[in-house]
Write a protein that holds these residues in place. Structure first.
Motif, PDB file in Angstrom:
ATOM      1  N   THR A 123       4.829  35.692 -93.937  1.00  0.00           N
ATOM      2  CA  THR A 123       6.213  35.268 -94.148  1.00  0.00           C
ATOM      3  C   THR A 123       6.965  35.303 -92.824  1.00  0.00           C
ATOM      4  O   THR A 123       6.909  36.291 -92.104  1.00  0.00           O
ATOM      5  CB  THR A 123       6.914  36.234 -95.134  1.00  0.00           C
ATOM      6  N   LEU A 124       7.652  34.211 -92.513  1.00  0.00           N
ATOM      7  CA  LEU A 124       8.565  34.172 -91.363  1.00  0.00           C
ATOM      8  C   LEU A 124       9.872  33.589 -91.861  1.00  0.00           C
ATOM      9  O   LEU A 124       9.888  32.491 -92.413  1.00  0.00           O
ATOM     10  CB  LEU A 124       7.976  33.279 -90.252  1.00  0.00           C
ATOM     11  N   MET A 125      10.961  34.352 -91.700  1.00  0.00           N
ATOM     12  CA  MET A 125      12.247  33.849 -92.173  1.00  0.00           C
ATOM     13  C   MET A 125      13.285  33.900 -91.059  1.00  0.00           C
ATOM     14  O   MET A 125      13.236  34.754 -90.176  1.00  0.00           O
ATOM     15  CB  MET A 125      12.722  34.652 -93.391  1.00  0.00           C
ATOM     16  N   GLN A 132      16.209  25.100 -91.174  1.00  0.00           N
ATOM     17  CA  GLN A 132      14.804  24.923 -91.565  1.00  0.00           C
ATOM     18  C   GLN A 132      14.080  24.020 -90.572  1.00  0.00           C
ATOM     19  O   GLN A 132      12.939  24.288 -90.199  1.00  0.00           O
ATOM     20  CB  GLN A 132      14.726  24.346 -92.985  1.00  0.00           C
ATOM     21  N   ALA A 133      14.750  22.964 -90.151  1.00  0.00           N
ATOM     22  CA  ALA A 133      14.134  22.044 -89.187  1.00  0.00           C
ATOM     23  C   ALA A 133      13.839  22.769 -87.874  1.00  0.00           C
ATOM     24  O   ALA A 133      12.779  22.593 -87.269  1.00  0.00           O
ATOM     25  CB  ALA A 133      15.037  20.837 -88.947  1.00  0.00           C
ATOM     26  N   LEU A 134      14.785  23.599 -87.421  1.00  0.00           N
ATOM     27  CA  LEU A 134      14.588  24.354 -86.171  1.00  0.00           C
ATOM     28  C   LEU A 134      13.411  25.314 -86.300  1.00  0.00           C
ATOM     29  O   LEU A 134      12.591  25.442 -85.388  1.00  0.00           O
ATOM     30  CB  LEU A 134      15.859  25.154 -85.831  1.00  0.00           C
ATOM     31  N   LEU A 135      13.338  25.993 -87.442  1.00  0.00           N
ATOM     32  CA  LEU A 135      12.267  26.981 -87.644  1.00  0.00           C
ATOM     33  C   LEU A 135      10.905  26.297 -87.750  1.00  0.00           C
ATOM     34  O   LEU A 135       9.927  26.730 -87.134  1.00  0.00           O
ATOM     35  CB  LEU A 135      12.549  27.820 -88.893  1.00  0.00           C
ATOM     36  N   PHE A 172      11.025  38.466 -89.166  1.00  0.00           N
ATOM     37  CA  PHE A 172      12.365  38.111 -89.609  1.00  0.00           C
ATOM     38  C   PHE A 172      13.229  37.951 -88.380  1.00  0.00           C
ATOM     39  O   PHE A 172      13.265  38.824 -87.513  1.00  0.00           O
ATOM     40  CB  PHE A 172      12.922  39.203 -90.525  1.00  0.00           C
ATOM     41  N   VAL A 173      13.905  36.804 -88.302  1.00  0.00           N
ATOM     42  CA  VAL A 173      14.740  36.505 -87.134  1.00  0.00           C
ATOM     43  C   VAL A 173      16.154  36.243 -87.628  1.00  0.00           C
ATOM     44  O   VAL A 173      16.357  35.600 -88.662  1.00  0.00           O
ATOM     45  CB  VAL A 173      14.168  35.290 -86.367  1.00  0.00           C
ATOM     46  N   PHE A 174      17.119  36.793 -86.893  1.00  0.00           N
ATOM     47  CA  PHE A 174      18.520  36.733 -87.312  1.00  0.00           C
ATOM     48  C   PHE A 174      19.359  36.190 -86.172  1.00  0.00           C
ATOM     49  O   PHE A 174      19.093  36.471 -85.005  1.00  0.00           O
ATOM     50  CB  PHE A 174      19.011  38.146 -87.660  1.00  0.00           C
TER      51      PHE A 174
END
Lengths: 412, 412
Positions: free
Chosen positions: B239-241, B214-217, B201-203
């Motif tokens: 899962t990666l969010m 979403q495009a960046l991720l 999880f990245v914030f």
């Protein structure tokens, strides 16, 4: 050539009696390829008129002997097979090609046949040039000792990391004439710095033209050797060849679909399946043979891919080694195969015990019963996808610490 | 939630100091999901206006929380993330769906937001229904203890078979305003009967609209998490969010290609790559980190496939564990990838030492030098195919007896 390892607990209880195949003779020799005083050459000769078929590794980086065999196969005839250990003649560049040509030249001279009728297979170290001059004199001398029996000898001569010799045989009639099929194999797996390749050679005294023989072999391999995986790795040298001497006196057949071949086709498939199962039973470090049955897939091809995804999953294979009916890992392996699958239609069984049904744990199953089942030597895993009528089966073995030791510890 | 295992020898020497991310708070709790008296819930809350992006397992049999997240992602906004251990809520059928809905309902009520703004991740046993009523009361109480620091807490809370907590951070400016990126991850691998999934999880407090985020991720994941493999197995729950609160006061951006995102894009890629490398460094039983570089391929896609074939080969991985520069197994893995390759153009290096060149052993290399190199913690393997300009890099770890022990011995 065999290493001293304890015999696999999965080895067949008895070694089959394999009778002579008319037109085939063999002898072994010491050529000093890598070590002095060790049997490292097997010479098999075939009567004039022998037809040949072969299937080889799908590797894009095949060994020199594989390239040699592939190039000569279209001629359709064979007079001899030379198998050496100690050096795989793989990744040896131009020198590798020169080496195969010289080996064939020496063998052809010793036997009085054409070079393109000599077939070659090599197993051993890779990346080192194979000094084919070592065959000089040796093959001519070996040719003086050729005999039709006993088959256990060539089966033992091709062993590397195998813990038992692999033989299979069958007798059937073609148009009223009895013919024999006899096959030998050595297992898959690698032991550094030697590369231990899957090699298998099958012989019959039936009379079948090369194109028909190739069709029979290509079909027979699908559900035997191509349905076995040890670790998902593919040797650069895997070789399966089928030779038909015609010396039985059975009528010559030129069409694989000829109805007179009905029993022969079945018997050949049986011999190939038997040899392939023995290879799986002798996987490096194997303690359990695992048969994976996939049903209800959208096609046989899809079922094969899903079965292979399960068979090659390190997590499934370590769970079997740990005697754990871990169906979560089966779901994982189904899911990663990339083939059509619907979680909520999946059923999974170990042996006859259904542990999961319609996408959830089967409430009826007994943990003690499945734990007892997992102690068996042979584990059947059945996955029903509930989607269609595609079905397939593949075989593998468990992944144990011994596998890692065989393949990783040799330096320590 | 962490297991008691010795810390990986490949763990980073220091844990990074991760500052607060404006708009993100968190707290942990004990909900008794599987065991009493163990931290098993992590609640992360996000300020109103937070946008969200995610990438998930490619498994065809994903877990219920993955399905829940995927279904809600098109809304583009998030207010909270609930992560539990002890139960993966995977392969739980209709009950799994009910459980995710109830968890979201309880969280939304505790936080005063909409259910579709709650994101979920679960890790633990599979095939057992997750009793979401256990969150009743717990999440409301947890919400009273939310705080922005210290980040080591959530990093530790999501650990399962990990031997060290994984954190990464960066600070960059967007249009002159400083923004923070902070990420946590837990490693891949499974330990029965629990399924240990890759979660990350990245914030950030940058303000980026959901489609751009979403495009960046999706772009950032290609050469980070998607370029890491432990054993080739894929969890049903990976899962990666990425969440962007917008609380930094930086201008709101709605296009991933906006030039003001130049440094942010690079920093995000760096954080993802850092976390992915930490996952590889903590592969089950890993003693060596292996970086596989493929050059000279016909395309990047082809280079990736060849690199993955090498990275997932049990024979390559056991050789590295045995500190053997076994380039024959690299050739084997290149050959089996099914991608364009020509044996006689291949070059292979371990570190800076070229061991094979133009399809044969490099006569110049020194065996002692390469043996010394193989004792390193980090091994670089470079394969040049000599065909084109396609290049790629993937990371993996070695395959040791400890891997088999972790995944196979738990029953004995």
């Amino acid at each position: 050539m065999a290493h001293a390892s304890p015999v696999s607990p999965l080895a067949p209880k008895t070694t089959p009696e394999v009778g002579p195949v008319a037109g085939v003779r063999f002898a072994t020799a010491e050529a000093g390829i890598r070590y002095k005083g060790r049997t490292d050459v097997l010479l098999l000769t075939l009567d004039a008129g022998t037809s040949v078929a072969g299937v080889f590794t799908r590797s894009k980086c095949p060994s020199a002997p594989v390239e040699w065999c592939r190039a000569n196969l279209p001629n359709g005839t064979a007079r001899a097979l030379v198998v050496n250990s100690g050096n795989a003649n793989a990744f040896t560049g131009a020198k590798g090609r020169e080496s195969t040509a010289l080996t064939a030249k020496i063998a052809a001279k010793a036997l009085g046949c054409r070079e393109e009728e000599i077939y070659l297979a090599s197993t051993g170290v890779i990346g080192e040039p194979l000094d084919a001059t070592k065959f000089e004199g040796v093959l001519a001398e070996t040719a003086t000792r050729l005999a039709p029996l006993p088959w256990i000898e060539p089966a033992k001569a091709i062993m590397t990391t195998d813990t038992f010799p692999k033989l299979a045989t069958a007798k059937v009639k073609i148009d009223g004439v009895e013919v024999t099929i006899a096959g030998i194999a050595k297992g898959a797996g690698m032991i550094a710095p030697d590369m231990a390749t899957m090699l298998s050679f099958v012989f019959t005294d039936a009379a079948i033209e090369a194109p028909a023989l190739q069709a029979l072999l290509s079909k027979g391999v699908t559900d035997s050797f191509n349905a076995v995986t040890i670790d998902g790795d593919t040797s650069t040298s895997d070789t399966l060849m089928l030779f038909a001497t015609g010396a039985s006196g059975a009528p010559r057949i030129d069409d694989a679909k000829d109805p007179r071949l009905g029993r022969f086709r079945k018997a050949l498939t049986g011999v190939l399946a038997d040899l392939a199962e023995q290879v799986a039973r002798d996987g490096e470090g194997a303690r359990k043979l695992v048969k994976i049955h996939v049903t209800g897939a959208t096609s046989k091809r899809s079922a094969r891919r899903i079965a292979m995804s399960i068979a090659n999953s390190p997590l499934v294979k370590t769970a079997v080694a740990g005697e754990d009916a871990n169906w979560g890992r089966i779901v994982m392996a189904v899911g990663k195969a990339g083939e059509p699958a619907e979680r909520d239609r999946l059923s999974i069984s170990f042996g006859a015990i259904r542990v999961a049904h319609e996408g959830a744990r089967d409430p009826a199953y007994d943990e003690g019963e499945v734990s007892a089942y997992m102690k068996n030597d042979v584990i059947d895993i059945t996955v029903d996808l509930g989607l269609g009528r595609g079905a397939d089966r593949v075989m593998t073995c468990d992944l144990t610490k011994e596998y890692v030791a065989i393949n990783g510890d040799y330096r320590s």
